[in-house]
Each structure stands twice: as structure tokens, then as C-alpha cells.
Design a protein around this motif. Structure first.
Motif, PDB file in Angstrom:
ATOM      1  N   LEU A   1       3.764   2.249   2.425  1.00 50.37           N
ATOM      2  CA  LEU A   1       5.276   2.894   2.065  1.00 50.37           C
ATOM      3  C   LEU A   1       5.854   4.019   2.589  1.00 50.37           C
ATOM      4  O   LEU A   1       6.865   4.008   2.811  1.00 50.37           O
ATOM      5  CB  LEU A   1       5.325   2.793   0.346  1.00 50.37           C
ATOM      6  CG  LEU A   1       6.712   3.173  -0.280  1.00 50.37           C
ATOM      7  CD1 LEU A   1       7.741   2.298   0.145  1.00 50.37           C
ATOM      8  CD2 LEU A   1       6.323   3.408  -1.765  1.00 50.37           C
ATOM      9  N   ARG A   2       4.695   5.029   2.740  1.00 50.40           N
ATOM     10  CA  ARG A   2       5.061   6.199   3.196  1.00 50.40           C
ATOM     11  C   ARG A   2       5.617   6.000   4.734  1.00 50.40           C
ATOM     12  O   ARG A   2       6.513   6.663   5.291  1.00 50.40           O
ATOM     13  CB  ARG A   2       4.102   7.154   3.290  1.00 50.40           C
ATOM     14  CG  ARG A   2       3.730   7.699   1.746  1.00 50.40           C
ATOM     15  CD  ARG A   2       2.713   8.715   1.611  1.00 50.40           C
ATOM     16  NE  ARG A   2       2.419   8.943   0.136  1.00 50.40           N
ATOM     17  CZ  ARG A   2       1.505  10.002  -0.123  1.00 50.40           C
ATOM     18  NH1 ARG A   2       0.601  10.269   0.617  1.00 50.40           N
ATOM     19  NH2 ARG A   2       1.130  10.190  -1.374  1.00 50.40           N
TER      20      ARG A   2
ATOM     21  N   ASN B   1       0.747  -1.310   0.013  1.00 55.54           N
ATOM     22  CA  ASN B   1       0.122  -0.030   0.034  1.00 55.54           C
ATOM     23  C   ASN B   1       0.894   1.295   0.047  1.00 55.54           C
ATOM     24  O   ASN B   1       1.827   1.139   0.662  1.00 55.54           O
ATOM     25  CB  ASN B   1      -0.933   0.181   1.342  1.00 55.54           C
ATOM     26  CG  ASN B   1      -1.821   1.064   1.259  1.00 55.54           C
ATOM     27  OD1 ASN B   1      -1.658   2.261   1.575  1.00 55.54           O
ATOM     28  ND2 ASN B   1      -3.202   0.813   0.887  1.00 55.54           N
ATOM     29  N   ASN B   2       0.353   2.194  -0.797  1.00 55.91           N
ATOM     30  CA  ASN B   2       1.147   3.495  -0.605  1.00 55.91           C
ATOM     31  C   ASN B   2       1.616   4.219   0.612  1.00 55.91           C
ATOM     32  O   ASN B   2       2.455   4.757   0.801  1.00 55.91           O
ATOM     33  CB  ASN B   2       0.707   4.528  -2.022  1.00 55.91           C
ATOM     34  CG  ASN B   2       0.628   4.039  -3.194  1.00 55.91           C
ATOM     35  OD1 ASN B   2       1.761   3.436  -3.314  1.00 55.91           O
ATOM     36  ND2 ASN B   2      -0.154   4.365  -4.071  1.00 55.91           N
TER      37      ASN B   2
END
Length: 224
Positions: free
Chosen positions: A96-97, A92-93
Motif C-alpha cells: 500500500l505504501r 500488504n501494508n
């Protein structure tokens, strides 16, 4: 509070966490006296335990059945969350952040994202999950509250995270191992071993694991 002093004020994580733990110990005792008028322990027949999940025929399986069936709903929620958060972090983005906020915060700043906000959100979620752990202790394992009933389990959880280097599924296995040792220490009391010895088993294991982890890191550093 931890996010404010550690993330926004750039305090040392270890020092801030120790300070908050000391505050929590004293504040718990104060609130217990001021809100409920008791000292040391609060027990009330009106306290309802969390429901346990009966797996039906699975409970009839020798040894394994008694381990799987009859567990608190929070036990299975914890297992499900471990897999869900693992997938979130790696597929998931936003995950990742979140990983970047801890591993390379400057990379987030270059794209206009505040790593402090992401860390604060993660700490709030962490606090909520730790609260569920406290609920498991106080309204599932038993239906009362006793000062210091966590008995250092939070520090053991920290050891597990360090041992597994933040890899969530390995953390789940590590937690199961320490939980097994903790349960075994209770069983060993029935065999006549002193309570002080059995209570020390999880912490002895934690120190042993930390020593192995430190030795592995130093070997890698010398090899590099």
C-alpha cells in the motif's frame, strides 16, 4: 543511477531513461572490448544455459504441451512473481505504501514516511527483475551475448505497462500477447516473409496499442 537523477534530483523520467539507455549501449560495447577483447558478440563454450523445466506428461498435450513444457526456470519464476507482487501490492501494508508513493506521495509525508526511499527501493527491485530478463535472453534462449540483443524489448515492456495502466495481471497477459507475436514473427520467416517485415511486427503492434490507448484517454477526457 536512475533513482538518483529521477527520484532524488527530480529529473524527467523519460529524459533520464533515454540518457541511461544511450549510456548503456556505449558502455556495453566498451566493456565487451576491454574485458573480453571481442567486438559485437561474446561466445564461450563454458557458458552454461539455465535449466529448463520438463513437465512430463503435460508435454504430450497437442500444441499446448510444447508451449508449457521445456520452458526456462526464469519463465515460471516470472509468472509466479507476477502473482506474488500483485498480492503484495494489494494485500500488504508495504505494498500500500509503495502504491501511495506513486499515486499520492504527500499522503506518505504526512505520516512521516519518505516516498523517495520507497521509490528508490522499488527501482532497485525493478532493476534486479530487468536483469533476470536479460539473463533469459543471454543464457536461456541462447548461450551468448550480442550487442543490442534486447532489440527494444524494454520499450515494448513500457508500452505494455502503459496499456495496462500498471495492473499487474493484465501486464502478464499483455506480455504473453507480445511474446506470442514475437515468436510468430520468427515462424513467419520460415514461410518466406522478409525478415524486416517479421521483425517489425511487435513494434507495429506496440504503436497500434499506443494509438488505441491515446484515443481512449482523449475520449474519456472529452466525456468528462
Amino acid at each position: 543511477m536512475f533513482a538518483f537523477f529521477s527520484v532524488w534530483r527530480k529529473g524527467d523520467d523519460i529524459i533520464v531513461s533515454i540518457g541511461i539507455n544511450i549510456l548503456a549501449v556505449g558502455l556495453t560495447a566498451l566493456l565487451l572490448r576491454s574485458l573480453f577483447g571481442v567486438s559485437g558478440q561474446f561466445d564461450d563454450p563454458a557458458i552454461a544455459a539455465l535449466p529448463n523445466i520438463d513437465l512430463g506428461p503435460v508435454g504430450d498435450i497437442p500444441v499446448l504441451g510444447s508451449f508449457l513444457s521445456g520452458q526456462s526456470v526464469l519463465v515460471w519464476l516470472a509468472v509466479a512473481l507476477a502473482f506474488a507482487v500483485h498480492r503484495f501490492l494489494h494485500h500488504n501494508n508495504l505494498g500500500l505504501r509503495l502504491r501511495a508513493a506513486g499515486q499520492n506521495a504527500e499522503a506518505l509525508r504526512t505520516v512521516g514516511i519518505s516516498p523517495e526511499r520507497i521509490k528508490t527501493t522499488a527501482l532497485l527491485a525493478c532493476g534486479a527483475l530487468c536483469a533476470l530478463g536479460g539473463a533469459q535472453l543471454s543464457i536461456s534462449n541462447v548461450t551468448l551475448f550480442t550487442e543490442g540483443m534486447s532489440a527494444g524489448r524494454g520499450w515494448i515492456a513500457l508500452v505494455i505497462v502503459m496499456m495496462c495502466r500498471g495492473r499487474l495481471l493484465w501486464i502478464l497477459l499483455g506480455a504473453l500477447l507480445f511474446g506470442f507475436i514475437d515468436a510468430m514473427s520468427v515462424r513467419l520467416q520460415g514461410l518466406g516473409l522478409p525478415q524486416q517485415v517479421t521483425d517489425a511486427l511487435p513494434y507495429v503492434l506496440a504503436l497500434f496499442v499506443l494509438a488505441l490507448s491515446y484515443r481512449r484517454r482523449t475520449r474519456r477526457a472529452h466525456a468528462a
